[in-house]
Design a protein around this motif. Structure first.
Motif, short mmCIF file in Angstrom:
data_model
loop_
_atom_site.label_atom_id
_atom_site.label_comp_id
_atom_site.label_asym_id
_atom_site.label_seq_id
_atom_site.Cartn_x
_atom_site.Cartn_y
_atom_site.Cartn_z
N ALA A 35 0.84 -1.20 0.00
CA ALA A 35 0.00 0.00 0.00
C ALA A 35 0.88 1.25 0.00
CB ALA A 35 -0.92 -0.01 1.21
N ASP A 59 -6.48 0.16 0.98
CA ASP A 59 -5.72 1.40 0.77
C ASP A 59 -6.33 2.23 -0.34
OD1 ASP A 59 -4.36 1.10 -1.91
OD2 ASP A 59 -3.46 -0.66 -0.96
N MET A 64 -4.82 -1.32 -9.22
CA MET A 64 -4.31 -2.03 -10.41
C MET A 64 -5.43 -2.22 -11.42
SD MET A 64 -2.03 -5.09 -8.79
CE MET A 64 -2.70 -5.14 -7.15
N GLU A 98 7.23 -11.60 -4.60
CA GLU A 98 6.93 -12.90 -4.03
C GLU A 98 5.77 -12.87 -3.05
OE1 GLU A 98 10.88 -15.54 -3.49
OE2 GLU A 98 10.78 -13.74 -2.25
P1 ADP Z 1 6.56 -6.69 -4.77
O1 ADP Z 1 5.96 -5.76 -3.77
O2 ADP Z 1 7.85 -7.28 -4.34
O3 ADP Z 1 6.61 -6.10 -6.14
P2 ADP Z 1 4.16 -8.24 -4.33
O4 ADP Z 1 3.86 -9.68 -4.56
O5 ADP Z 1 4.04 -7.72 -2.96
O6 ADP Z 1 5.59 -7.97 -4.91
O7 ADP Z 1 3.23 -7.39 -5.28
C1 ADP Z 1 3.26 -7.64 -6.68
C2 ADP Z 1 2.85 -6.42 -7.47
O8 ADP Z 1 1.48 -6.16 -7.29
C3 ADP Z 1 3.54 -5.15 -7.05
O9 ADP Z 1 4.79 -4.97 -7.71
C4 ADP Z 1 2.54 -4.08 -7.45
O10 ADP Z 1 2.69 -3.73 -8.81
C5 ADP Z 1 1.21 -4.78 -7.31
N1 ADP Z 1 0.54 -4.46 -6.02
C6 ADP Z 1 0.51 -5.22 -4.92
N2 ADP Z 1 -0.19 -4.62 -3.94
C7 ADP Z 1 -0.65 -3.46 -4.43
C8 ADP Z 1 -1.43 -2.37 -3.89
N3 ADP Z 1 -1.89 -2.38 -2.64
N4 ADP Z 1 -1.70 -1.33 -4.73
C9 ADP Z 1 -1.23 -1.31 -5.99
N5 ADP Z 1 -0.47 -2.28 -6.53
C10 ADP Z 1 -0.19 -3.35 -5.78
#
Ligand code: ADP
Ligand code: MG
Length: 544
Positions: A35, A59, A64, A98
């Motif tokens: 977030a 949040d 996305m 991950e």
């Molecule tokens: P990382 O944070 O290491 O990139 P995550 O598995 O935590 O990997 O999240 C994958 C992707 O999903 C992120 O790179 C981001 O683009 C998207 N994402 C995840 N959570 C959110 C969120 N709360 N708001 C917007 N995009 C998100």
């Protein structure tokens, strides 16, 4: 008969997921970091049973689109880095791609997200996507995790009581709230608010809303920057009379466990019964942090660890005892940043120098000796140093040029010089850079220029100017960076070997040298300071 079997993909995925997600607090951490990475201004967290049956994070960040929402659940899906090189520059909390994939593997998962254009809801269980639906939600993301580890019994058993798990989560959210004071955070447990704060301007203000007055009233702010290193936060004054939870260390705003830094801070106060309170953020060039030590990124390693720890202790000590900093440079570590060795306080008066922080070079006397009008010999707290006056000055000029801090001085008698065609070509090419470095020109007739200002600190006469153009034209078209021009100007402008210096000049030179970022090597790579400790001298004289 062979006994080895290859585990199935499903088992492998669950084991890997269990490395990243070990308990409810790790789910909450990953979701809150996402977030924050998505520039949310408001983050709401709801848990049940200390997160064991439910963790929900909502949040108002970027959200996305549909395709990204689906991709985000895959392993190694990230929008934050694209290559190994990027990993050295990451300023986001996440970068491995991950977390979501791991959470999806070991829970009943629901995400609702919208980029402001398309809203999407995805329902998954144990790593399998069950449904993808439209959603009406406004921009932002809401992720709900139910029944964590329902399909990974060993981890399930490993969880502790709801109270324990809740406490971990509350502490985690409090640590993010402290480092992001401008963001609103809400944490509720089964509908009961545990933490609820709206955006404020500073860490100190945030800490005041989160911690009892008895603790927050004893805090002072620290804020110190040198080169690329910036230390900021709050620390308690000595004499704490409470036990408390305010012991947060951050590296580039990431809450970390850093035992060495933790111990150094505690030791500084020498009060084993009531340790100090602190929330300090150590901001350094991301290149010098390895956040890849562990999948949870709770632990990081600083490449300049010793330097940073000493600097931090100095900064804190100065803030809490209102004493000047005394820092001694140790020539044994010469890469990049100077290594500082703390030697307690020197009561010498500290002369102000420039706008930056002036460091005490560990001097114990005001006396300096010039050897052969080339080297400066000085006694330090722990021994002696010999400084090459030319390269020392070169380093000082070079850094002030590179920081854009050069003051130029108008000449009483402007210098007129005629340039060769080649020199003139180089002049045309470099004149803007040279002007930025404090050398100002007027063009006269063809190939004749008049210099009417020079950097005030540099010793540049007509020969030196000619030398600068001569040298620049020998580099010729290979000049690519400002730094190359700066090296030439610094070398030409620095005091030479063979020039007699007064005691005041020597003192100023040494002080300013140790206020630079890299006092040990000149811009061309030559050493500037040689150092002997008193122990080495004693040893050489056979004293023991
Ligand atoms: P990382 O944070 O290491 O990139 P995550 O598995 O935590 O990997 O999240 C994958 C992707 O999903 C992120 O790179 C981001 O683009 C998207 N994402 C995840 N959570 C959110 C969120 N709360 N708001 C917007 N995009 C998100
Ligand atoms: Mg993430």
């Amino acid at each position: 008969m062979a006994k080895i079997r290859i585990l199935s993909a499903d088992v492998r995925d669950k084991i890997a997921a269990g490395e990243v997600i070990t308990r409810p607090v790790s789910v909450v951490k990953e979701l809150v970091e996402n977030a924050l990475d998505a520039s949310a201004r408001k983050i709401e967290i709801e848990i049940s049973d200390g997160g064991k049956t439910k963790c929900l994070v909502n949040d108002d960040g970027s959200g996305m689109g549909r395709e990204d929402a689906q991709l985000a659940l895959e392993r190694y899906a990230t929008s934050k880095i694209g290559s190994l090189d990027d990993m050295e520059r990451v300023r986001t909390y996440g970068f491995r791609g991950e977390a979501l994939a791991s959470i999806v593997q070991v829970s009943k998962f629901e995400i609702e997200t919208s980029d402001g254009l398309v809203g999407t809801k995805i329902i998954a269980e144990g790593g399998l996507i069950k449904r993808i639906l439209d959603s009406e939600r406004p921009q932002g993301t809401r992720i709900k995790i139910a029944d964590l580890f329902f399909n990974l019994p060993p981890r399930l058993k490993f969880m502790k009581s709801a109270t324990w798990e809740r406490r971990l989560i509350a502490d985690l959210i409090s640590s993010y709230a402290v480092i992001s004071p401008d963001i609103s955070f809400y944490l509720g447990d089964d509908g009961r608010a545990i933490l609820n704060v709206t955006g404020v301007n500073s860490t100190l203000q945030r800490v005041k809303t989160l911690f009892p007055r008895r603790i927050s009233d004893s805090l002072v702010e620290v804020d110190f920057q040198i080169g690329a290193t910036h230390i900021a936060g709050v620390v308690s004054l000595p004499g704490m009379t409470e036990k408390h939870q305010l012991k947060y260390i951050y590296v580039n705003s990431r809450p970390v466990k850093y035992p060495r830094i933790y111990r150094s801070l505690i030791e500084l106060y020498q009060d084993p019964q009531y340790p100090p309170a602190f929330a300090v953020n150590i901001m350094v060039d991301p290149k010098s942090v390895d956040a890849n030590v562990h999948p949870t990124k709770n632990e990081v390693k600083l490449s300049d660890e010793r330097y940073i720890v000493d600097l931090l202790c100095q900064v804190v000590r100065r803030a809490i005892y209102k004493k000047p900093m005394s820092v001694e440079y140790d020539s044994t570590e010469q890469k990049g940043s100077p290594a500082l060795v703390t030697k307690g306080f020197v009561q010498d008066t500290i002369l102000p120098y420039g706008e930056g922080q002036r460091f005490e070079a560990g001097r114990t006397t005001e006396e300096f000796w010039q050897l052969h009008e080339t080297y400066i010999l000085a006694q330090t707290k722990s021994g002696m140093i010999i400084v090459d006056q030319h390269v020392a000055h070169e380093r000082i000029i070079y850094e002030s040029i590179m920081r854009g801090k050069v003051q130029s001085q108008r000449l009483l008698f402007p210098i007129t010089i005629d340039l060769t065609p080649e020199e003139y070509r180089i002049y045309e090419k470099t004149k803007h850079a040279l002007t930025d470095m404090g050398i100002e020109f007027k063009e006269f007739s063809s190939r004749t220029i008049v210099i009417d200002s020079l950097p005030s600190d540099a010793h540049i006469n007509r020969e030196e100017i000619a030398g600068i153009f001569g040298e620049l034209s020998s580099i010729g078209d290979l000049i690519k960076e400002k730094a190359e021009i700066a090296r030439v100007v610094a070398c030409r402008g620095a005091i030479k070997a063979g020039q007699r210096l007064s005691s005041v000049e020597m003192q100023s030179l040494i002080d300013r040298l140790f206020a630079t970022e890299n006092p040990y090597t000149c811009p061309h790579g030559r050493p500037i300071v040689l150092r002997w400790t008193i122990e080495e001298l004693a040893h050489k004289f056979g004293r023991g």
